[in-house]
Design an enzyme around this catalytic site. Structure first.
Site, PDB file in Angstrom:
ATOM      1  N   ASP A 169      -1.323   0.498   0.574  1.00  6.90           N
ATOM      2  CA  ASP A 169      -2.642   0.952   0.120  1.00  6.90           C
ATOM      3  C   ASP A 169      -3.636   0.980   1.275  1.00  6.90           C
ATOM      4  O   ASP A 169      -3.289   0.716   2.425  1.00  6.90           O
ATOM      5  CB  ASP A 169      -3.113   0.058  -1.025  1.00  6.90           C
ATOM      6  CG  ASP A 169      -3.816   0.833  -2.129  1.00  6.90           C
ATOM      7  OD1 ASP A 169      -4.421   1.887  -1.837  1.00  6.90           O
ATOM      8  OD2 ASP A 169      -3.766   0.394  -3.289  1.00  6.90           O
TER       9      ASP A 169
ATOM     10  N   ASP B  48      -6.822   8.147  -7.456  1.00  2.78           N
ATOM     11  CA  ASP B  48      -5.936   7.630  -8.494  1.00  2.78           C
ATOM     12  C   ASP B  48      -5.927   8.498  -9.747  1.00  2.78           C
ATOM     13  O   ASP B  48      -6.961   8.983 -10.190  1.00  2.78           O
ATOM     14  CB  ASP B  48      -6.363   6.223  -8.903  1.00  2.78           C
ATOM     15  CG  ASP B  48      -6.126   5.201  -7.808  1.00  2.78           C
ATOM     16  OD1 ASP B  48      -6.676   4.100  -7.924  1.00  2.78           O
ATOM     17  OD2 ASP B  48      -5.401   5.500  -6.846  1.00  2.78           O
TER      18      ASP B  48
END
Length: 557
Positions: free
Chosen positions: A177, A244
């Site tokens: 991430d 996302d």
């Protein structure tokens, strides 16, 4: 100049990740380690990753969409067993991936990451051992910044140690991430001049993973920032192209529109990633779930299921395990589908396939049923009086003289495989690199003598190292100006059979499968192409051997 609120729209409200005060979490020593990474120009373009993984888009499960921070050893084991038993594993799903919140909030006294003992009583190693016992692979999550998005220790400044831990635990996949990207950074935003360049941070972990010697698929999760698709192929096996996703039609539609434009950057070993599948989650209807699965497959995207697998409905499992659609996603030609036409929310996408077929998706973005029409010529097919059509959701077959048309429900898709004529897929060619040795599959001295055993040699871009994986699953090479095929000597099927060159004849001992795990297997025997004795020397010979997962059986095309 980076404004502190530059990424406010990407603060992941659906994930509800906690924010923690940065000052009390970052020791001065860690800051000293990472500040040198902020030097302008530190990131440099890298060569192709070439770790032999993700020859087709990766398939698996990730816990975040359905469970958030509530990950545990029990959840991962239960999910792995469900995938083993419910048809997902046999349909191609390989990875069982742990997302954020798996570790303690502090590193150990040795500076290493510590799995939360309450969540993972057997540690990551014990969990990996169980997943491996089912024939599946384990993935894990970390962050390229100082903290993960949920506030756990990140890998910035600890890349080598963390990669070594992952390898020792038996991890097969890393999702990496991009939160807290440097000193002074909040979740997704940084004060001016404090953000370490993404390409540098991701390349550092790439190199750390490679140094472990363990094949670990590297999934970049920097939300489509920094034009990652322009450098991702040299750094990771896939890269997120957007923010996302959430379990709504509007989110899925927005992400589709962003990702479909990037087809030219995807290919074997390096894929555009429009985020995990929401099939079976939230407000998505069964029709919308099938649409997401169709579009992701047409776009050659990773298929990472993000739902409760153990309790998935029959409709959800039916969507996730449709092998006709999965075959389009996993097609070895590795082309991402592109938009042929889009008018008033009625879209036509086409994806060429390795055997010469074309996969077509007719997508109705609108809220009402509509008829969508295209033609064989528009999708790249010509030269036939009739073309075969297979509906990939129903299995129904039909023919057409050229018109391709369907009545498509609101938010729905019709997905067809079109055969016949010319056009569509073409064979792929280039070097075949032995991952363990870092050398290329080679015809000795460019000989034309049939029966010569092939070898590995320093890669040199010469014709005797340029192999073509054809639509009929042959591996052909032009050696000394003569086209020859890779061949299992004398139709033998025992371990130790020589891999030779021979006149192409389309027999089973000249048929080869290029697999998603980096192996190349003989269609006839099921044995793996193998560098004898795990040698890394020039001239090491190639034979067939029982598949064992070792690096001398890993190949990158």
């Amino acid at each position: 100049m980076l404004h502190p609120n530059r990424h406010a729209s990407r603060r992941r409200p659906a994930r509800s990740r906690p924010r923690r005060a940065l000052a009390h979490l970052l020791p001065a020593l860690l800051l000293a380690l990472v500040v040198p990474l902020l030097t302008p120009g530190a990131a440099t373009p890298a060569a192709a990753l070439g770790n032999g993984l993700a020859a087709t888009p990766q398939m698996g499960f990730n816990d975040w969409n359905a469970y958030g921070c509530n990950v545990s050893e029990s959840l991962i084991k239960t999910t792995a067993l469900a995938m083993h038993d419910n048809g997902m594993q046999s349909a191609g799903y390989t990875y069982v991936n742990i997302d954020d919140c798996w570790m303690t909030h502090s590193r150990g006294s040795d500076g290493r990451l510590v799995p939360d003992p309450a969540k993972f009583p057997d540690g990551i190693k014990g969990t990996a051992d169980y997943v491996h016992s089912l024939g599946l692979k384990l993935g894990i999550y970390e962050d390229a910044g100082l903290q993960t998005c949920a506030g756990y220790p990140g890998s910035l400044g600890h890349e080598s140690a963390d990669a070594q831990s992952f390898a020792a635990w038996g991890v097969d996949y890393l999702k990496y991430d991009n939160c807290y990207a440097g000193p002074g950074c909040a979740l997704n935003s940084c004060a001016n001049g404090t953000k370490a360049p993404a390409q540098t941070r991701y390349a550092t972990m790439r190199d750390a993973l490679a140094a472990t010697g363990r094949p670990i698929l590297f999934s970049l999760c920097n939300w489509g920032e920094d034009s990652v698709w322009t450098w991702g192929a040299g750094t990771g096996n896939s890269w997120r192209t957007t923010g996302d996703i959430n379990a709504s039609y509007s989110s899925m539609l927005s992400i589709f529109h962003s990702n479909v434009k990037l087809a030219s950057y995807a290919g074997p070993g390096h894929w555009n990633d429009p985020d995990m599948l929401e099939v079976g989650n939230g407000s998505l209807s069964d029709t919308e779930s099938r649409t997401e699965f169709s579009l992701w497959s047409e776009m050659a995207a990773p298929l990472i299921a993000g739902t409760n697998i153990a309790s998935a409905s029959a409709n959800t499992l039916s969507t996730l395990t449709n092998t006709r659609v999965i075959a389009v996603d996993q097609d070895p030609l590795g082309k991402q589908g592109t938009m042929v036409s889009s008018t008033g929310g009625l879209d036509v996408l086409a994806k060429p396939l390795a055997n010469g077929d074309v996969s077509v998706v007719l997508f109705n973005e609108t809220g009402s049923t509509a008829t969508i029409t295209t033609s064989a010529a528009a999708i790249g097919k010509t030269g036939a009086a009739t073309y075969g059509l297979t509906d990939l959701w129903t299995g129904a077959t039909s023919t057409t003289t050229g018109t391709i048309s369907a009545t498509v429900p609101a938010h729905g898709t019709t997905m067809l495989r079109v055969s016949g004529g010319t056009g569509g897929g073409t064979a792929t060619g280039g070097p075949v690199r032995a991952v363990g040795a870092g050398k290329c599959l080679d015809v000795p001295n460019s000989t034309t003598t049939a029966g010569t055993q092939v070898q590995i040699w320093d890669c040199n871009d010469q014709a005797n190292q340029q192999w073509t994986h054809t639509a009929s699953n042959q591996l052909t090479v032009s050696s000394g100006g003569t086209q020859l095929c890779l061949d299992a000597y004398d139709n033998q099927t025992a371990p130790g059979t020589k891999a030779i060159i021979w006149t192409c004849n389309n027999q089973p001992n000249q048929q080869w499968r290029v697999n998603t795990d980096g192996t190349i297997t003989s269609v006839q025997s099921g044995l793996c192409l193998d560098v004898t004795g795990r040698s890394t020397a020039n001239g090491a010979l190639i034979d067939l051997w029982t598949c064992n997962g070792q690096s001398n059986q890993q190949w990158a095309l």
